[in-house]
Enzyme design. Structure first.
Site, PDB file in Angstrom:
ATOM      1  N   ASP A  27       6.778 -14.464  68.538  1.00  0.00           N
ATOM      2  CA  ASP A  27       6.927 -15.485  69.520  1.00  0.00           C
ATOM      3  C   ASP A  27       7.721 -14.776  70.875  1.00  0.00           C
ATOM      4  O   ASP A  27       8.385 -13.898  70.551  1.00  0.00           O
ATOM      5  CB  ASP A  27       7.859 -16.682  69.025  1.00  0.00           C
ATOM      6  CG  ASP A  27       8.314 -17.712  70.024  1.00  0.00           C
ATOM      7  OD1 ASP A  27       7.660 -18.245  70.724  1.00  0.00           O
ATOM      8  OD2 ASP A  27       9.446 -17.592  70.423  1.00  0.00           O
ATOM      9  N   GLU A  59       2.344 -13.481  71.504  1.00  0.00           N
ATOM     10  CA  GLU A  59       2.597 -14.536  72.797  1.00  0.00           C
ATOM     11  C   GLU A  59       3.092 -13.963  73.838  1.00  0.00           C
ATOM     12  O   GLU A  59       4.414 -13.857  74.431  1.00  0.00           O
ATOM     13  CB  GLU A  59       3.570 -15.453  72.265  1.00  0.00           C
ATOM     14  CG  GLU A  59       3.405 -16.740  73.326  1.00  0.00           C
ATOM     15  CD  GLU A  59       4.698 -17.504  73.144  1.00  0.00           C
ATOM     16  OE1 GLU A  59       4.564 -18.809  73.342  1.00  0.00           O
ATOM     17  OE2 GLU A  59       5.867 -17.103  72.953  1.00  0.00           O
TER      18      GLU A  59
END
Length: 878
Positions: free
Chosen positions: A496, A551
C-alpha cells in the site's frame, strides 16, 4: 442519497454504412417484494411499448441446429427497427420464431451419477489434495548474488531512460552497499530478515534453562521492564532488562521447575520504560504477535501468544493449540483474478466477522465466482477500525478483531486447499501516530523508526513516515514482510501507498506528467526505493512463487522490472487510472458522448514489459463519500427498481453497462484483474465504518459520525443470492467472465490488438489471445452484419454474450442460436480476416474458435450459466 442527473440516452438517428459489411441500423429493498416470478413474463412486461431487434443470424453466417430463414421471410421486427432504433433492446423470442428461425431445444443436464461431478466448482476449480498426511513446510529458495553491472541493465527496455543513467547507477550502488553490509555485519540476508526470531518474545535457552527471551531495540530508553498479568503489573528484579551497546534491551524468564512458562499463554503484557526525558510510559512490544482490546477499554494490550500444543495438520485450532499447515501453496497463476476483501465487513449481518466464518462462508463463494486469488485488507493490527487497516499499530500482530493468529492460519490453509492464492495488503508506507498502543515515540523520541521532525509526519494521513535509511527500520520492515509469508503462508503482498514512500513529497499536490525528471531527481527518496528493492529480492528469492503488487500512482519506470536488471522488482503495478477514468465518464458525460479512443487509451496506457493489475473499481470507490460504478449508473433506482417485477430503463441501462465496463477492463486493462467484494453484483450501499464525530486532518472541517453503527459495514449477500432481484444478473456475468479467462487464458496473453474504436458507432473491437471482443456502447443503435476484423482464419462461435437471459439480457445475442461465423479473407480494419456479426445496443459479444463453442455447455452439472464453452476450453488453468 439523491438521484444523479440522468441524461437522455436516445442517440441521433442516422444511416450508418460500412461498405460491403453492414446494413443501416439505428428504505433498502422492502421485505414485501414479491417472491420469485417468471423471468419470461417479466421480460414481456419490459418489452411492452418498445421497438425491439431480433437475433437473426447474419446472412453470410453458417448456422448449426437452426434453419436459416429465406430472404422473403426476414423478421419484420428487425426490418422495423433497422429504420427506427430502439431506446432499449428488448426480448424477441416470439419475433424470432415468427421470422422463421427455429431455436434448438437444449438437452437437460446429465445426472450427477453419470458425470461424477456435483458442481461447476469441482470441475473448474478442483480441490487440491495434500501431498501427504503430514505437515506442509516451505522449501526455501536461495538468495541470488548481486549482479555485477552498474544498474543500467533495466534501461535496455527503454532507451529514453539513458538520460537518467546516473540516477540508476547511484541507486544500484546504494543497493549493493547495503547488501554487502548485511552480509558483513548481520550474518547474511537470511538471518537479518528473520528478526522476529530474536526480537520480541521467543522461546529459548539461557545458562542451560528453557524459558522466554524478551528483546527490544529502544536506544533512547533509560530503563526497560516487562509487566503484565503474569506479574500483576508489578515488575520484580528479574523482570528488568539489560542494555547492550546498540540500544537493545533483553531479559530472560526461565520456566518453573515443573516446566510451566513464566508468562501464561494469552495473557496481557506491556513494556514499561523510562524515556530519555525521565518520563515513565507503557508500550506494547514492537514485535508483538497479538494485541487485544477489551470491550470496555479504548487502548489495546499486548498479548503473549504461544499455544502449548501443536495441532494435527489441517485441524482447526483450540484455545491452547497451534495450527499446523497441511496444504501446499498454489502454483503461481498465469494471470491473477483478485478478490479484494475485508474479513470484518464480509458478514451479511451488521457485525464484525471472524476468520473462521470467512473461511466457512466466503472462501467457497469466491471459488464459485472463479477468482484465483484473494487480497485481504486490514490484517495488521490497527487500533482504529475505521482506518480500513491503513493506520497500523502492531505490525507483526494479526488483527484480533477477527480471531486468533491460528484461526487466520486455518483460513489461509483452507484457501490453498481451494486453489486460491492469498495476498496480504501490507502497509510499510507509514504507521499510526498512536504511542500507547503503536510504535510511535516508543522510547520517547520521535526518530526511532521514523524520520524526526516534519519529515517524519504525513500531514494528509495524520501518520508517521518511516526512515528507510535507518538500519533497525530496515531490519524491522524486512522481517515484517518475511513474517507474513513465512509464518502465515501468505503468497505475497499488495504494498500500500508505495508512491508516498518513493518521493519526498509523497505524491501530494503532485500531478505526474511522465517527464522522467519527476521520477529520477532530488524529489525521489532513494532509500525508500532501495528498501523496496531489498524487500523484493528477499521475498522472491526465498519464496520463488511469491507475488508482489505495488500501489503506485506515479508510474515510475522500471518499477516492475527485475532486481537482476536494476529494477525495483515488483511483479505488478496497480493500474489506478482506470477506475478514475470510469468515474469521470459516468459523472460527466452522456452515454452518446463517451469517447471510445479516450477509454481505450486509459485502459492500455501502461509501460512496456511492466505488468499491471487492472480494475474498474476497488474498495476506494466503495467508501462513504464516493460511489461505486453501480451507484453511478443506477443511483436511487437500486432501492426501488431491482425487483424482477418492476421494469426500469435506468436499471436495464445500468446492468448492461456494468457488465460491459467490467469485461472491457478485464480484457484490456492489464495483465491481471481485481475486484472488491460485493462490487461484482453491484452492491447498493457504500462502506461506512462505525465512527464518531471528527475533524478532517487536512482541512479542519467537521465530519459527522454515524453513531458507531455497523449497518453500512457489511456485505448484503442476500441481495445477490435472491432469485427475485436483479443483482443476480451482474453476479452471474462476473462469474462467467472469470471462467472465460480460466478457459482461454486471454488476460495473460501477449496478443492484444484493438482493430476498431468507432466514435460514431460507439463500437470497440479488440483481440486478446484467441478471442475477439465486440463492445457496442451505443445507447440505442444495434448493427446487423457488422464487419469485425480478426487475426485468425476459420469459423467462430459466440462464447459469451452479456445479452444472455441469465445475465439479465434480452437474448438478442445469444449462444442458444448456435450460429457459426465463417471468416472471409480480406484486409479489414488492418486484420487479415473478418467475420460479420449482429451487434445489439449496449452489449458485448465474445467470439472464439468454433470448435470450442458449445451452446449446451451450461446445461451440464459442471456448466457455468451463460457460458458457451466446450469442456474447459483450450487453455484451461486455475
Amino acid at each position: 442519497m439523491t438521484a444523479s442527473n440522468m441524461s437522455s440516452f436516445v442517440g441521433t438517428q442516422h444511416r450508418h454504412l460500412i461498405p460491403g459489411r453492414c446494413s443501416n441500423a439505428a428504505g433498502l429493498f422492502r421485505k414485501s417484494l414479491s417472491a420469485q416470478v417468471s423471468r419470461r413474463s417479466i421480460a414481456a412486461q419490459r418489452h411492452q411499448g418498445r421497438n425491439v431487434v431480433s437475433a437473426k443470424a447474419s446472412s453470410t453466417s453458417k448456422v448449426t441446429k437452426a434453419k436459416e430463414p429465406s430472404p422473403q421471410a426476414e423478421n419484420p421486427t428487425l426490418a422495423a427497427t433497422a429504420e427506427e432504433p430502439a431506446e432499449t433492446p428488448g426480448r424477441v423470442d416470439s419475433g424470432i420464431l415468427e421470422g422463421g428461425v427455429s431455436v434448438a431445444l437444449l438437452d437437460k443436464a446429465k445426472d450427477v451419477e453419470e458425470t461424477g461431478i456435483s458442481s461447476p466448482e469441482d470441475y473448474w476449480t478442483p480441490l487440491r489434495p495434500p501431498p501427504s498426511k503430514g505437515e506442509y513446510k516451505d522449501q526455501y529458495g536461495t538468495l541470488s548474488p548481486v549482479p555485477q553491472h552498474d544498474g543500467t541493465e533495466c534501461l535496455k527496455t527503454d532507451d529514453t531512460l539513458w538520460t537518467h543513467a546516473e540516477h540508476f547507477k547511484y541507486r544500484w550502488n546504494v543497493y549493493k552497499t547495503i547488501r554487502q553490509q548485511i552480509d558483513e555485519n548481520e550474518g547474511g540476508m537470511d538471518k537479518f530478515t528473520q528478526g522476529y526470531k530474536y526480537y520480541g518474545l521467543n522461546r529459548g535457552e539461557h545458562d542451560g534453562k528453557v524459558g522466554i527471551w524478551y528483546r527490544e531495540w529502544a536506544p533512547g530508553a533509560r530503563a526497560v521492564a516487562l509487566v503484565g498479568e503474569f506479574n500483576n503489573w508489578d515488575p520484580q528484579a528479574e523482570h528488568w532488562a539489560s542494555r547492550n551497546n546498540f540500544g537493545v534491551w533483553q531479559l530472560f524468564l526461565p520456566d518453573t521447575a515443573e516446566g510451566v512458562a513464566a508468562i501464561p499463554h494469552r495473557t496481557k503484557i506491556k513494556t514499561r520504560l523510562e524515556t530519555a526525558y525521565g518520563e515513565w510510559v507503557e508500550r506494547i512490544p514492537a514485535w508483538i504477535t497479538w494485541a487485544t482490546q477489551e470491550w470496555n477499554e479504548i487502548q489495546f494490550n499486548g498479548v503473549y501468544y504461544n499455544p502449548s500444543k501443536k495441532g494435527k495438520p489441517g485441524e482447526l485450532p483450540a484455545a491452547d493449540t497451534s495450527y499446523t499447515f497441511r496444504y501446499p501453496r498454489p502454483e503461481r497463476p498465469r494471470a491473477l483474478r483478485i478478490y479484494e476483501c475485508h474479513i470484518g465487513m464480509s458478514s451479511e449481518e451488521p457485525r464484525v466477522n471472524s476468520y473462521l466464518d470467512f473461511r466457512m462462508t466466503m472462501l467457497p463463494r469466491i471459488r464459485k465466482l472463479g477468482y484465483n486469488a484473494i487480497q485481504i485488507m486490514a490484517l495488521q493490527e490497527h487500533a482504529y477500525y475505521g482506518s480500513f487497516g491503513y493506520h497500523v499499530t502492531n505490525f507483526f500482530a494479526a488483527s484480533s478483531r477477527f480471531g486468533t493468529p491460528d484461526e487466520l492460519k486455518a483460513l489461509v490453509d483452507e484457501a490453498h486447499r481451494l486453489g486460491l492464492v492469498v495476498l496480504i495488503d501490507i502497509v510499510h508506507s507509514h504507521a499510526s501516530k498512536n504511542t500507547n498502543d503503536g510504535i510511535n515515540m516508543f522510547d520517547g523520541t520521535d526518530s526511532m523508526y521514523f524520520h524526526g521532525g516534519s519529515r517524519g509526519y504525513h500531514w494528509m494521513w495524520d501518520s508517521r513516515c518511516f526512515n528507510y535509511g535507518n538500519w533497525e527500520t530496515l531490519r524491522f520492515l524486512l522481517s515484517n514482510a518475511r513474517w507474513w509469508v513465512d509464518e502465515y503462508k501468505f503468497d505475497g503482498f499488495r504494498f500500500d501507498g508505495v508512491t508516498s514512500m518513493m518521493y519526498h513529497h509523497h505524491g501530494l499536490q503532485m500531478a505526474f506528467t511522465g517527464n522522467y525528471d519527476e521520477y529520477f531527481g532530488m524529489a525521489t527518496d532513494v532509500e525508500a526505493v532501495v528498501y523496496l528493492m531489498l524487500m523484493n529480492t528477499m521475498i522472491h528469492d526465498y519464496f520463488p512463487t511469491a507475488i508482489t503488487i505495488g500501489e503506485d500512482v506515479s508510474g515510475m519506470p522500471t518499477f516492475c522490472r527485475p532486481i537482476a536488471e536494476g529494477g525495483v522488482g515488483f511483479d505488478y503495478r496497480l493500474q489506478m487510472a482506470i477506475a478514475d477514468k470510469w468515474i469521470e465518464i459516468l459523472g460527466k458525460y452522456r452515454d452518446q458522448d463517451w469517447d471510445m479512443g479516450n477509454i481505450i487509451h486509459t485502459l492500455t496506457n501502461r509501460r512496456y514489459a511492466e505488468p499491471c493489475v487492472g480494475y474498474a473499481e476497488s474498495h476506494d470507490q466503495a467508501l462513504v463519500g464516493d460511489k461505486t460504478i453501480a451507484f453511478w449508473l443506477m443511483d436511487k433506482d437500486m432501492y426501488d427498481a431491482m425487483s424482477l417485477d418492476k421494469p426500469s430503463s435506468v436499471v436495464d441501462r445500468g446492468i448492461a453497462l456494468h457488465k460491459m465496463i467490467r469485461l472491457i477492463t478485464l480484457t484490456l486493462g492489464g495483465d491481471s484483474y481485481l475486484n472488491f467484494m460485493g462490487n461484482e453484483f453491484g452492491h447498493p450501499e457504500w462502506i461506512d465504518f462505525p465512527r464518531g464525530d471528527s475533524y478532517d486532518n487536512s482541512t479542519g472541517a467537521f465530519v459527522p459520525g454515524n453513531g458507531g453503527s455497523l449497518d453500512k459495514c457489511r456485505r448484503r449477500w442476500d441481495l445477490a443470492d435472491a432469485e427475485h432481484l436483479k443483482y443476480k444478473f451482474m453476479q452471474s456475468f462476473d462469474r462467467a467472465m472469470n471462467h472465460l479467462d480460466k478457459a482461454f487464458g486471454f488476460v495473460s496473453s501477449s496478443h492484444q490488438y484493438i482493430s476498431r474504436k468507432d466514435e460514431s458507432d460507439k463500437v470497440v473491437v479488440c483481440e486478446r489471445g484467441d478471442l475477439v471482443f465486440v463492445f457496442n456502447f451505443h445507447p440505442s443503435k444495434s448493427y446487423k452484419d457488422y464487419g469485425v476484423g480478426c487475426k485468425n482464419a476459420g469459423s467462430y462461435k459466440l462464447m459469451l454474450s452479456s445479452d444472455e437471459e441469465s445475465f439479465g439480457g434480452f437474448e438478442n445475442l445469444s449462444k442458444k442460436y448456435n450460429t457459426e461465423f465463417a471468416s472471409s479473407e480480406a484486409d479489414y480494419d488492418g486484420r487479415p480476416h473478418s467475420i460479420q456479426v449482429y451487434v445489439p445496443s449496449r452489449t458485448v459479444g465474445v467470439y472464439g474458435p468454433a470448435e470450442w463453442g458449445d451452446p449446451e455447455a451450461d446445461q451440464h452439472t459442471w456448466g457455468i450459466p451463460g457460458l458457451g464453452i466446450k469442456d474447459r476450453g483450450p487453455n484451461f488453468a486455475y
